[in-house]
Design a protein around this motif. Structure first.
Motif, PDB file in Angstrom:
ATOM      1  N   THR A  10      -5.702  -3.727  -8.104  1.00 49.66           N
ATOM      2  CA  THR A  10      -5.231  -2.449  -7.577  1.00 49.66           C
ATOM      3  C   THR A  10      -6.424  -1.615  -7.146  1.00 49.66           C
ATOM      4  OG1 THR A  10      -5.256  -1.424  -9.778  1.00 49.66           O
ATOM      5  CG2 THR A  10      -3.185  -2.427  -9.065  1.00 49.66           C
ATOM      6  N   ASP A  11      -6.169  -0.684  -6.276  1.00 46.00           N
ATOM      7  CA  ASP A  11      -7.211   0.222  -5.815  1.00 46.00           C
ATOM      8  C   ASP A  11      -6.594   1.593  -5.595  1.00 46.00           C
ATOM      9  OD1 ASP A  11      -9.692   0.176  -3.104  1.00 46.00           O
ATOM     10  OD2 ASP A  11      -9.736   1.036  -5.125  1.00 46.00           O
ATOM     11  N   TYR A  12      -7.449   2.623  -5.704  1.00 52.38           N
ATOM     12  CA  TYR A  12      -6.969   3.989  -5.583  1.00 52.38           C
ATOM     13  C   TYR A  12      -7.957   4.820  -4.795  1.00 52.38           C
ATOM     14  CZ  TYR A  12      -3.950   2.630  -9.465  1.00 52.38           C
ATOM     15  OH  TYR A  12      -3.032   1.996 -10.258  1.00 52.38           O
ATOM     16  N   ALA A  13      -7.443   5.805  -4.102  1.00 50.42           N
ATOM     17  CA  ALA A  13      -8.299   6.810  -3.502  1.00 50.42           C
ATOM     18  C   ALA A  13      -8.963   7.606  -4.618  1.00 50.42           C
ATOM     19  CB  ALA A  13      -7.479   7.726  -2.600  1.00 50.42           C
ATOM     20  N   GLU A  14     -10.173   8.069  -4.358  1.00 45.90           N
ATOM     21  CA  GLU A  14     -10.901   8.821  -5.374  1.00 45.90           C
ATOM     22  C   GLU A  14     -10.122  10.050  -5.840  1.00 45.90           C
ATOM     23  OE1 GLU A  14     -13.908   6.361  -6.190  1.00 45.90           O
ATOM     24  OE2 GLU A  14     -13.720   8.355  -7.079  1.00 45.90           O
ATOM     25  N   SER A  15      -9.391  10.650  -4.932  1.00 44.25           N
ATOM     26  CA  SER A  15      -8.683  11.893  -5.243  1.00 44.25           C
ATOM     27  C   SER A  15      -7.527  11.697  -6.222  1.00 44.25           C
ATOM     28  CB  SER A  15      -8.157  12.526  -3.956  1.00 44.25           C
ATOM     29  OG  SER A  15      -7.282  11.638  -3.287  1.00 44.25           O
ATOM     30  N   VAL A  16      -7.069  10.455  -6.417  1.00 42.92           N
ATOM     31  CA  VAL A  16      -5.925  10.227  -7.295  1.00 42.92           C
ATOM     32  C   VAL A  16      -6.270   9.360  -8.501  1.00 42.92           C
ATOM     33  CG1 VAL A  16      -4.400  10.424  -5.304  1.00 42.92           C
ATOM     34  CG2 VAL A  16      -5.020   8.149  -6.152  1.00 42.92           C
ATOM     35  N   LYS A  17      -7.492   8.862  -8.562  1.00 41.56           N
ATOM     36  CA  LYS A  17      -7.882   7.998  -9.685  1.00 41.56           C
ATOM     37  C   LYS A  17      -7.697   8.729 -11.010  1.00 41.56           C
ATOM     38  CE  LYS A  17     -11.120   4.733  -7.605  1.00 41.56           C
ATOM     39  NZ  LYS A  17     -12.529   4.288  -7.495  1.00 41.56           N
ATOM     40  N   GLY A  18      -7.108   8.034 -11.972  1.00 43.64           N
ATOM     41  CA  GLY A  18      -6.864   8.623 -13.281  1.00 43.64           C
ATOM     42  C   GLY A  18      -5.573   9.400 -13.363  1.00 43.64           C
ATOM     43  N   LEU A  32       0.214  16.241 -10.993  1.00 49.93           N
ATOM     44  CA  LEU A  32       0.279  16.521  -9.559  1.00 49.93           C
ATOM     45  C   LEU A  32      -0.259  17.908  -9.242  1.00 49.93           C
ATOM     46  CD1 LEU A  32       3.699  14.853  -8.857  1.00 49.93           C
ATOM     47  CD2 LEU A  32       1.581  14.322  -7.642  1.00 49.93           C
ATOM     48  N   GLN A  33      -0.916  17.999  -8.110  1.00 51.93           N
ATOM     49  CA  GLN A  33      -1.524  19.237  -7.651  1.00 51.93           C
ATOM     50  C   GLN A  33      -1.004  19.564  -6.249  1.00 51.93           C
ATOM     51  OE1 GLN A  33      -3.348  21.068  -9.744  1.00 51.93           O
ATOM     52  NE2 GLN A  33      -2.975  19.427 -11.236  1.00 51.93           N
ATOM     53  N   PRO A  34      -1.094  20.802  -5.834  1.00 49.38           N
ATOM     54  CA  PRO A  34      -0.600  21.166  -4.492  1.00 49.38           C
ATOM     55  C   PRO A  34      -1.196  20.313  -3.382  1.00 49.38           C
ATOM     56  CG  PRO A  34      -1.008  23.141  -5.768  1.00 49.38           C
ATOM     57  CD  PRO A  34      -1.497  21.998  -6.608  1.00 49.38           C
ATOM     58  N   GLY A  83       0.830  -1.199   0.000  1.00 47.15           N
ATOM     59  CA  GLY A  83       0.000   0.000   0.000  1.00 47.15           C
ATOM     60  C   GLY A  83       0.864   1.248   0.000  1.00 47.15           C
ATOM     61  N   TRP A  84       0.359   2.297  -0.610  1.00 45.87           N
ATOM     62  CA  TRP A  84       0.967   3.628  -0.531  1.00 45.87           C
ATOM     63  C   TRP A  84       0.029   4.524   0.265  1.00 45.87           C
ATOM     64  CZ3 TRP A  84       5.733   5.221  -1.795  1.00 45.87           C
ATOM     65  CH2 TRP A  84       6.486   4.462  -2.700  1.00 45.87           C
ATOM     66  N   PHE A  85       0.607   5.259   1.178  1.00 41.53           N
ATOM     67  CA  PHE A  85      -0.132   6.193   2.017  1.00 41.53           C
ATOM     68  C   PHE A  85       0.551   7.557   1.959  1.00 41.53           C
ATOM     69  CE2 PHE A  85      -2.910   3.213   4.239  1.00 41.53           C
ATOM     70  CZ  PHE A  85      -2.290   2.004   3.934  1.00 41.53           C
ATOM     71  N   ARG A  86      -0.166   8.584   2.353  1.00 42.54           N
ATOM     72  CA  ARG A  86       0.453   9.900   2.428  1.00 42.54           C
ATOM     73  C   ARG A  86      -0.114  10.648   3.621  1.00 42.54           C
ATOM     74  NH1 ARG A  86      -2.273  12.739  -2.944  1.00 42.54           N
ATOM     75  NH2 ARG A  86      -4.396  12.971  -2.104  1.00 42.54           N
ATOM     76  N   GLN A  87       0.691  11.576   4.092  1.00 37.01           N
ATOM     77  CA  GLN A  87       0.272  12.413   5.206  1.00 37.01           C
ATOM     78  C   GLN A  87       0.684  13.845   4.930  1.00 37.01           C
ATOM     79  OE1 GLN A  87       1.521  11.118   9.118  1.00 37.01           O
ATOM     80  NE2 GLN A  87      -0.150  12.245  10.073  1.00 37.01           N
ATOM     81  N   ALA A  88      -0.318  14.696   4.826  1.00 30.56           N
ATOM     82  CA  ALA A  88      -0.071  16.115   4.630  1.00 30.56           C
ATOM     83  C   ALA A  88       0.065  16.789   5.986  1.00 30.56           C
ATOM     84  CB  ALA A  88      -1.216  16.732   3.842  1.00 30.56           C
ATOM     85  N   PRO A  89       0.741  17.930   6.035  1.00 25.32           N
ATOM     86  CA  PRO A  89       0.895  18.639   7.309  1.00 25.32           C
ATOM     87  C   PRO A  89      -0.458  18.928   7.958  1.00 25.32           C
ATOM     88  CG  PRO A  89       2.311  19.589   5.645  1.00 25.32           C
ATOM     89  CD  PRO A  89       1.440  18.602   4.939  1.00 25.32           C
ATOM     90  N   GLY A  90      -0.585  18.556   9.214  1.00 29.58           N
ATOM     91  CA  GLY A  90      -1.806  18.829   9.951  1.00 29.58           C
ATOM     92  C   GLY A  90      -2.969  17.912   9.637  1.00 29.58           C
ATOM     93  N   LYS A  91      -2.725  16.897   8.817  1.00 34.48           N
ATOM     94  CA  LYS A  91      -3.796  15.979   8.441  1.00 34.48           C
ATOM     95  C   LYS A  91      -3.433  14.550   8.817  1.00 34.48           C
ATOM     96  CE  LYS A  91      -5.671  18.677   4.595  1.00 34.48           C
ATOM     97  NZ  LYS A  91      -6.090  18.625   3.161  1.00 34.48           N
ATOM     98  N   GLU A  92      -4.445  13.704   8.866  1.00 38.84           N
ATOM     99  CA  GLU A  92      -4.208  12.302   9.150  1.00 38.84           C
ATOM    100  C   GLU A  92      -3.659  11.598   7.914  1.00 38.84           C
ATOM    101  OE1 GLU A  92      -7.679  11.583  12.538  1.00 38.84           O
ATOM    102  OE2 GLU A  92      -7.706  10.461  10.653  1.00 38.84           O
ATOM    103  N   ARG A  93      -2.958  10.511   8.177  1.00 43.00           N
ATOM    104  CA  ARG A  93      -2.464   9.701   7.076  1.00 43.00           C
ATOM    105  C   ARG A  93      -3.639   9.070   6.320  1.00 43.00           C
ATOM    106  NH1 ARG A  93       1.922   5.558   8.915  1.00 43.00           N
ATOM    107  NH2 ARG A  93       0.114   4.677   9.986  1.00 43.00           N
TER     108      ARG A  93
END
Length: 121
Positions: free
Chosen positions: A58-66, A86-88, A35-45
């Protein structure tokens, strides 16, 4: 000691691409789902993507699909996360993890230390 090592992070402009790699130390990845995970500053992983041992699911978070693609090369003992457009909001520390079930939840056995991805102009 069983470890995972992520690489490929960095600073990229919006719309750019990066490819993250996840390689093990002390074991082989073909026994594990990844699995790949990410954690932004001040947010949960959050879960980003996952792949089964064979790579057949495979599976993807909705925010990164496509935009993101997870893949693995068991012969080379490495898993990749290709990130395009990639977006900010993709900024964060990206972690790979190895476990028995491909899941977007954090039920993994081995974790890496993370690699920083910063998307900014």
């Amino acid at each position: 000691q069983l470890q995972l090592v992520e690489s490929g992070g960095g600073l990229v402009q919006p719309g750019g691409s990066l490819r993250l790699s996840c390689a093990p130390s002390g074991f082989t990845l073909d026994d594990y789902s990844i699995g790949w995970f990410r954690q932004a500053p001040g947010k949960e992983r959050e879960g980003v993507s996952c792949i089964t041992k064979s790579g057949g699911f495979t599976d993807y978070a909705e925010s990164v699909k496509g935009r993101f693609t997870i893949s693995r090369d068991n012969a080379k003992n490495v898993v990749y996360l290709q990130m395009n457009s990639l977006q900010p909001e993709d900024t964060g520390v990206y972690y790979c993890a190895a476990g028995w079930v491909a899941s977007m939840n954090a039920n993994y056995v081995h974790w890496g230390q993370g690699t920083q991805v910063t998307v900014s102009s």
